[in-house]
Write a protein that holds these residues in place. Sequence first.
Motif: not given
Length: 582
Positions: A392-393, A397-402, A451-454, A482-484
């Motif tokens: 998942n991590t 990172i892959k999508w954010l790099c794009v 997840y952004g500012s969720l 809690s996060i997931l």
Amino acid sequence: MKKQLKMRDKFLAAIFITTAIYLLILPLTGYFYTSRIIKDKLVTLTNQNLEQIASSINHVIDDMIIASNVIVLDEAIIDLLLDKEKAIYHKMRQVESKLRVVEAGNLYPYNVETTLIDFHGNIYTTGDIKRYDYDQVIQETWYQEALESKGHFKWLAPTDTYFKAYTNADGMTLVRLIRKGYYQSCGIMILHVYNEKKVKHLLESEQALEGTHKLLLNQEGDVILHTGQLQDVQAYANGLKNDLNNNQQHVTIDGIDKIMLTHPIAKTDWYLIETVPYGSVMAEEINYRNFTIAINVIFLVVIVVLAFFISEHFSKSIRNLSRLMHRVQQGDFSVKSNVTGSYEVNMLSDSFNAMVDKIDDLIKTIKEESELRQQVKLEALQAQINPHFLLNTLNGIKWLCVIEEAKTAEKMLLDLGILLEGILGKFNEFITIEDEVKCLQSYVRLQKMRYGSLFDVLYHVPEKYKHIKIPVLLLQPILENSILYAFDEKEEKGLITISVREEEPYILITIRDNGKGFNYLELDQLRDEKKSKYSSIGLKNVQERITLYYGHDCGMTIKSGNNQGTIVTIRIKDKLDKGGVV
């Protein structure tokens, strides 16, 4: 290693010392106590005896004084002494006749001699007149002292010391001035009482102890009367001379300890003395003391022998138990004690068997706990590299790099490095709360990039709790749940609060969220690692590690309900500060 006494030897030593002290000190104490009583009693009886003897001597002295008063108050005798004209033959016959009457009337129990000396060169005596020389007599010291005495009594004894030229008999002598009226001197009277008849037996006693001596001495230490078999009476008296005025009760004469008592004779400067050998007084007491000590020594030997066999019997069981304990010390926990004996030995044997069984169980338990601990540690390490977490991590990172042209990816990689360093780069089982929070902050930043500012995470960790150590990866699984899963169906922004507080003697770490919560079925699944779909490491794993490290009074509790959020409370102890294993 310092050699120690066996219990048997200590027991024998204690018995010997205590018994010896009692059996030896008791007769010695009794001896000193009774000897003092005997000595005090002897002193009392001797003083009473001396008082009786002194009374008898005073009776003789009173008889001499009465006789002398009859003579010096006889007007006829005084006139004869003053008469210069009358023929000496007639005067001598009349004076001597009166003197014999006085002796017969007042001094009949004694052997006496009375002598009168006038100032005209005449001597009158009931003894042998040939022994006296008038010119020599008036030169004697006692004659001059009598002239100056003004009629007072002058006692001279022993008689032969002062009147050796006139008599060779021992005795007591009274010398006094004869006066008519108060001022006219008529002559000198000499009254001898010899140590014969009644006087000879004045100092004798029927119940005197062997070696007892009684002496009547004058002020110079000369012997007047004495009893006892002494080769040199005066030499014996000279040994007592220095103690006449001290009333000593314990003296040493010729190397012999003696009890010495003195009693003054009234109207004279004479002393009555009695000496009693201390050995004669204490002979029977000393024999009794020695006999008692001998019996006690035999009794002591018997006690020690009996104590030896008794201690040998009792210590045999203890020695057998000691050998069994040595086998246990070598690691043999299969031994069983069948030692029997007294009630205490039986109790000790039963306690030994129970102890061995308990130790064997404890060793097995420790072994099992050690294996479980290693298993939990391995599971924790395996969970740290959970493929799902890394997938998942890395996907994020892959999508954010794009999208962001790798700038945000750099930040994610940085936080991922901090996180991996905290949970993978340290091989210790424990980490401080401060370092754990840093790892959580990196983990949260990574999840926020996904997840952004969720949601937001707040930390309330007072400074005094930051140093406390906790097991690695203790809080991350709970925060991950809690996060997931807490906010996926909620429209409002989620909030997770991590706080630390103290509830003596525990440290409470609370992770609270305002998410959708769990129903009872989901809570049961959350506590069961095999059925759980939530945590990658498993909350049961966390619970087991807490119990393993801190004990069964510590653990984790979960409170939740539908749309009520979730509160996870971890109860641990500050083992680092409290002296624990951390």
